[in-house]
Design an enzyme around this catalytic site. Structure first.
Site, PDB file in Angstrom:
ATOM      1  CE  LYS A   1      22.990  21.421  87.622  1.00  0.00           C
ATOM      2  NZ  LYS A   1      22.551  20.113  88.207  1.00  0.00           N
TER       3      LYS A   1
ATOM      4  CG  ASP B   1      20.609  18.522  85.287  1.00  0.00           C
ATOM      5  OD1 ASP B   1      20.459  17.877  84.234  1.00  0.00           O
ATOM      6  OD2 ASP B   1      21.641  18.468  85.988  1.00  0.00           O
TER       7      ASP B   1
ATOM      8  CB  THR C   1      31.447  16.966  82.845  1.00  0.00           C
ATOM      9  OG1 THR C   1      30.525  17.077  83.935  1.00  0.00           O
ATOM     10  CG2 THR C   1      31.034  17.919  81.742  1.00  0.00           C
TER      11      THR C   1
ATOM     12  CD  GLN D   1      31.392  17.549  87.027  1.00  0.00           C
ATOM     13  OE1 GLN D   1      31.404  16.818  86.059  1.00  0.00           O
ATOM     14  NE2 GLN D   1      30.301  18.168  87.434  1.00  0.00           N
TER      15      GLN D   1
ATOM     16  NE  ARG E   1      29.982  18.648  93.667  1.00  0.00           N
ATOM     17  CZ  ARG E   1      30.230  17.445  93.159  1.00  0.00           C
ATOM     18  NH1 ARG E   1      30.402  16.421  93.976  1.00  0.00           N
ATOM     19  NH2 ARG E   1      30.318  17.266  91.871  1.00  0.00           N
TER      20      ARG E   1
END
Length: 239
Positions: A38, A65, A124, A195, A216
């Site tokens: 991504k 993204d 999220t 998140q 991460r």
């Protein structure tokens, strides 16, 4: 077009790097038969489309993204340009509305038949409090349901980016065909970073996720290869 990944490539590794060469060096350590990649805002702004071509040259499927959100004509033009690069996935914000998503989808489909367009439902990193701050007086799951139906059933998009916490509900609502890509995936002993609505790999797949996004916990791990294999092992056990 079949955007649904094979079981072996349900892991999408987010390239959380600020320089192209660092991202490419990391990518060269990975097996494109075992994961997709991504590319998000920071890396794309730094490296541009050339990075996408170089990642494709290494054999990777790429999720671009950039979460486009603007007037329909502008988003359609951006999606058309993104689709020309040959990326696997691109996305828009479902909150842009049906007209915007329809225009974007038409632009992608007239450009190539290998790029799938997804809609972001609720990030999220957002919870009910975040939604209230912007005037949305619904619980996250209800907002996801509304936007998911709008994107897939009404605008015709190939799938959604959503929290794994809403994946089971979306599968019941939309069936097995849409691609559900779920960020916010963590192992039990990991923190959530920024998140808020997170889930483990097994639970995400069991809930109906088509693919998971992990950044991460892999890219910043002491041993990234070992960290990636831990996620792949967990995914394989969930099949």
């Amino acid at each position: 077009m079949n955007p649904i990944p094979e079981p072996a490539t349900r892991l999408i590794v987010a390239l959380d790097f600020s320089e192209a060469e660092a991202a490419l060096a990391f990518a060269r350590k990975l097996d494109p038969a075992r994961c997709a990649l991504k590319v998000g805002f920071e890396l794309f702004v730094v490296a541009g489309p050339d990075l996408l071509h170089r990642l494709h040259g290494l054999g990777f499927r790429v999720f671009l993204d950039l979460k486009f959100h603007d007037i329909p004509n502008t988003v359609a033009a951006a999606c058309r340009a993104a689709a020309r690069t040959g990326v696997w996935l691109i996305n828009v914000h479902a909150s842009g509305g049906e007209e915007m998503m329809r225009a974007a989808h038409a632009a992608v489909r007239e450009t190539n038949d290998t790029t799938a367009l997804l809609a972001v439902t609720v990030l999220t990193s957002s919870d009910a409090g975040t939604l209230r701050e912007i005037g949305v007086n619904r619980e996250p799951a209800e907002q996801v349901r509304l936007l998911g139906e709008l994107a897939v059933r009404k605008a015709g998009l190939e799938g959604l980016v959503c929290s794994a916490q809403e994946a089971a509900m979306l599968r019941r609502l939309l069936g097995e065909e849409p691609l559900l890509v779920t960020p916010g995936i963590r192992l039990e002993d990991a923190g959530g970073d920024d998140q808020k609505r997170v889930m483990t790999p097994e639970r995400a797949i069991s809930a109906g996720a088509s693919a998971i996004v992990v950044g991460r916990p892999i890219t910043r791990a002491a041993d990234p290869s070992m960290a990636m294999e831990a996620f792949i092992t967990r995914l394989q056990k969930s099949e």
